[in-house]
Design an enzyme around this catalytic site. Structure first.
Site, PDB file in Angstrom:
ATOM      1  N   ASN A   9      38.126  38.366  44.683  1.00  0.00           N
ATOM      2  CA  ASN A   9      36.975  39.268  44.641  1.00  0.00           C
ATOM      3  C   ASN A   9      37.457  40.595  44.059  1.00  0.00           C
ATOM      4  O   ASN A   9      38.148  41.358  44.741  1.00  0.00           O
ATOM      5  CB  ASN A   9      36.430  39.454  46.074  1.00  0.00           C
ATOM      6  CG  ASN A   9      35.353  40.513  46.139  1.00  0.00           C
ATOM      7  OD1 ASN A   9      34.782  40.916  45.120  1.00  0.00           O
ATOM      8  ND2 ASN A   9      35.057  40.976  47.352  1.00  0.00           N
ATOM      9  N   TRP A  10      37.107  40.835  42.818  1.00  0.00           N
ATOM     10  CA  TRP A  10      37.625  42.017  42.129  1.00  0.00           C
ATOM     11  C   TRP A  10      36.872  43.295  42.510  1.00  0.00           C
ATOM     12  O   TRP A  10      37.240  44.385  42.078  1.00  0.00           O
ATOM     13  CB  TRP A  10      37.563  41.822  40.608  1.00  0.00           C
ATOM     14  CG  TRP A  10      38.434  40.704  40.116  1.00  0.00           C
ATOM     15  CD1 TRP A  10      39.305  39.961  40.860  1.00  0.00           C
ATOM     16  CD2 TRP A  10      38.528  40.204  38.777  1.00  0.00           C
ATOM     17  NE1 TRP A  10      39.932  39.032  40.061  1.00  0.00           N
ATOM     18  CE2 TRP A  10      39.468  39.160  38.777  1.00  0.00           C
ATOM     19  CE3 TRP A  10      37.901  40.538  37.554  1.00  0.00           C
ATOM     20  CZ2 TRP A  10      39.805  38.446  37.628  1.00  0.00           C
ATOM     21  CZ3 TRP A  10      38.225  39.830  36.416  1.00  0.00           C
ATOM     22  CH2 TRP A  10      39.173  38.800  36.451  1.00  0.00           C
ATOM     23  N   LYS A  11      35.809  43.161  43.253  1.00  0.00           N
ATOM     24  CA  LYS A  11      34.995  44.311  43.682  1.00  0.00           C
ATOM     25  C   LYS A  11      34.648  45.198  42.483  1.00  0.00           C
ATOM     26  O   LYS A  11      34.494  44.687  41.376  1.00  0.00           O
ATOM     27  CB  LYS A  11      35.726  45.106  44.774  1.00  0.00           C
ATOM     28  CG  LYS A  11      36.260  44.205  45.883  1.00  0.00           C
ATOM     29  CD  LYS A  11      36.670  44.984  47.091  1.00  0.00           C
ATOM     30  CE  LYS A  11      37.314  44.040  48.088  1.00  0.00           C
ATOM     31  NZ  LYS A  11      37.470  44.616  49.383  1.00  0.00           N
ATOM     32  N   HIS A  19      28.937  40.088  51.880  1.00  0.00           N
ATOM     33  CA  HIS A  19      30.247  40.731  52.051  1.00  0.00           C
ATOM     34  C   HIS A  19      30.072  41.948  52.949  1.00  0.00           C
ATOM     35  O   HIS A  19      29.055  42.639  52.896  1.00  0.00           O
ATOM     36  CB  HIS A  19      30.807  41.147  50.681  1.00  0.00           C
ATOM     37  CG  HIS A  19      32.246  41.554  50.748  1.00  0.00           C
ATOM     38  ND1 HIS A  19      32.625  42.802  51.201  1.00  0.00           N
ATOM     39  CD2 HIS A  19      33.386  40.890  50.466  1.00  0.00           C
ATOM     40  CE1 HIS A  19      33.955  42.870  51.177  1.00  0.00           C
ATOM     41  NE2 HIS A  19      34.437  41.727  50.732  1.00  0.00           N
ATOM     42  N   GLU A  54      31.177  44.832  52.815  1.00  0.00           N
ATOM     43  CA  GLU A  54      30.901  46.102  52.113  1.00  0.00           C
ATOM     44  C   GLU A  54      29.420  46.188  51.746  1.00  0.00           C
ATOM     45  O   GLU A  54      28.838  47.270  51.734  1.00  0.00           O
ATOM     46  CB  GLU A  54      31.798  46.219  50.867  1.00  0.00           C
ATOM     47  CG  GLU A  54      33.244  46.513  51.275  1.00  0.00           C
ATOM     48  CD  GLU A  54      34.293  45.985  50.317  1.00  0.00           C
ATOM     49  OE1 GLU A  54      33.973  45.653  49.162  1.00  0.00           O
ATOM     50  OE2 GLU A  54      35.464  45.904  50.742  1.00  0.00           O
ATOM     51  N   GLU A  86      35.804  37.002  57.346  1.00  0.00           N
ATOM     52  CA  GLU A  86      36.525  38.220  56.963  1.00  0.00           C
ATOM     53  C   GLU A  86      36.366  39.271  58.051  1.00  0.00           C
ATOM     54  O   GLU A  86      35.357  40.003  58.079  1.00  0.00           O
ATOM     55  CB  GLU A  86      35.949  38.766  55.652  1.00  0.00           C
ATOM     56  CG  GLU A  86      36.072  37.809  54.492  1.00  0.00           C
ATOM     57  CD  GLU A  86      36.110  38.565  53.174  1.00  0.00           C
ATOM     58  OE1 GLU A  86      37.094  38.399  52.448  1.00  0.00           O
ATOM     59  OE2 GLU A  86      35.184  39.344  52.893  1.00  0.00           O
ATOM     60  N   GLY A  91      41.088  45.283  53.195  1.00  0.00           N
ATOM     61  CA  GLY A  91      41.618  46.435  52.462  1.00  0.00           C
ATOM     62  C   GLY A  91      42.415  47.394  53.328  1.00  0.00           C
ATOM     63  O   GLY A  91      42.692  48.515  52.927  1.00  0.00           O
ATOM     64  N   SER A 125      43.206  41.283  53.657  1.00  0.00           N
ATOM     65  CA  SER A 125      44.600  41.636  53.369  1.00  0.00           C
ATOM     66  C   SER A 125      45.519  40.423  53.186  1.00  0.00           C
ATOM     67  O   SER A 125      46.679  40.453  53.599  1.00  0.00           O
ATOM     68  CB  SER A 125      45.152  42.581  54.448  1.00  0.00           C
ATOM     69  OG  SER A 125      44.407  43.793  54.440  1.00  0.00           O
ATOM     70  N   GLY A 169      42.237  43.011  47.099  1.00  0.00           N
ATOM     71  CA  GLY A 169      43.267  43.777  46.395  1.00  0.00           C
ATOM     72  C   GLY A 169      44.323  42.926  45.690  1.00  0.00           C
ATOM     73  O   GLY A 169      44.681  43.180  44.536  1.00  0.00           O
TER      74      GLY A 169
HETATM   75  C1  PEP Z   1      37.614  41.172  50.383  1.00  0.00           C
HETATM   76  O1  PEP Z   1      37.115  42.149  49.870  1.00  0.00           O
HETATM   77  O2  PEP Z   1      36.916  40.138  50.467  1.00  0.00           O
HETATM   78  C2  PEP Z   1      38.984  41.247  50.882  1.00  0.00           C
HETATM   79  C3  PEP Z   1      39.374  40.295  51.683  1.00  0.00           C
HETATM   80  O3  PEP Z   1      39.741  42.342  50.496  1.00  0.00           O
HETATM   81  P1  PEP Z   1      41.323  42.563  50.758  1.00  0.00           P
HETATM   82  O4  PEP Z   1      41.998  41.253  50.400  1.00  0.00           O
HETATM   83  O5  PEP Z   1      41.692  43.657  49.829  1.00  0.00           O
HETATM   84  O6  PEP Z   1      41.487  42.880  52.183  1.00  0.00           O
END
Ligand code: PEP
Length: 251
Positions: free
Chosen positions: A9-11, A96, A98, A168, A174, A214, A236
């Site tokens: 997921n490049w956000k 998600h 976010e 998640e 993050g 993460s 990330g």
């Molecule tokens: C995500 O945004 O779905 C995610 C898991 O981010 P990160 O791996 O950066 O924690």
């Protein structure tokens, strides 16, 4: 046997040219090496068309990060599932944390979107997970159960073959804090129990449940070795082709 699925997921990262470069680098790493996992990348909406052209003959699945729950109309700034279908998207990430946190998406909105994406013939990655406060209050299972049940309301058993759930924990996204493999496994198992109660043991056994929060190459193997963890949604660490490739090789 469930085929694992790992999605980057490049956000809101990588402009269109940089997105093309990243996916080409990833393709070079994968080469003709057989991977044990299905792979997907989720660039920003703006980069989807360009990346789609690169992926036209590739096993890498194209994923969108969001869409609207209507087909078209006066929804400034939005894109629909049918638009994503037309440009070759395979999956849409929905709900998600976010989007829930910053764009106030409720379980009901997530459910409307899930329905639309399935209706458009695409696959869904539906994200669920508790905040730190909710974990500390010991209501993780309640929160996840609500999100799963409301998100899947009205979805048929046959359509469940096109649904992936991503667990998640919000406190792990993050932040560099990862759920321990056992913490993640406990919630994944619980999600499978919920899906068993909603549908059947068969549907639940076929459901792929990704872990996200993460994940990096240093911890992926341990997480992916758990019985109910069928892949990862990677933020990330998916922005560097080599690191993402190492995660893909952790199966
Ligand atoms: C995500 O945004 O779905 C995610 C898991 O981010 P990160 O791996 O950066 O924690």
């Amino acid at each position: 046997m469930r085929e694992p699925i790992v999605v980057g997921n490049w956000k809101m990262n990588k402009n269109p040219d940089a997105s093309v470069q990243l996916v080409q680098e990833l393709q070079a790493f994968i080469g003709t090496n057989g991977l044990k996992t299905q792979v997907g990348v989720a660039p920003t909406s703006l980069s989807l068309v360009k990346v789609s052209e690169i992926l036209s003959n590739s096993p890498i699945k194209l994923c969108a990060q969001n869409c609207h729950y209507e087909d078209d109309g006066a929804f400034t700034g939005e894109i629909s599932a049918t638009m994503l279908q037309e440009i070759g998207c395979n999956y849409v990430i929905l709900g998600h944390s976010e989007r829930r946190q910053y764009f106030h998406e409720t379980d009901e909105v997530v459910n409307q979107k899930v329905k639309k994406v399935l209706e458009a013939g695409l696959n869904v990655i539906m994200c669920v997970g508790e905040t730190l406060e909710e974990r500390e209050q010991d209501i993780t299972n309640q929160v996840v159960e609500r999100q799963v049940k409301k998100g899947l309301k009205g979805i048929s058993a046959s359509d469940m073959d096109r649904v992936v759930i991503a667990y998640e924990p919000v406190w792990a996204i993050g932040t560099g804090k990862t759920a321990t493999p056992q913490q993640a496994e406990d919630v994944h198992r619980f999600i499978r129990e919920i899906v068993t109660s909603l549908y059947s043991v068969d549907v639940a056994n076929r459901l792929r449940i990704q872990y996200g929060g993460s994940v990096k190459s240093a911890n992926a193997k341990e997480l992916f070795s758990m019985e109910n963890i069928d892949g990862g949604l990677i933020g990330g660490a998916s922005l560097k082709a080599e690191e993402f490739y190492k995660i893909l090789c952790s199966f």
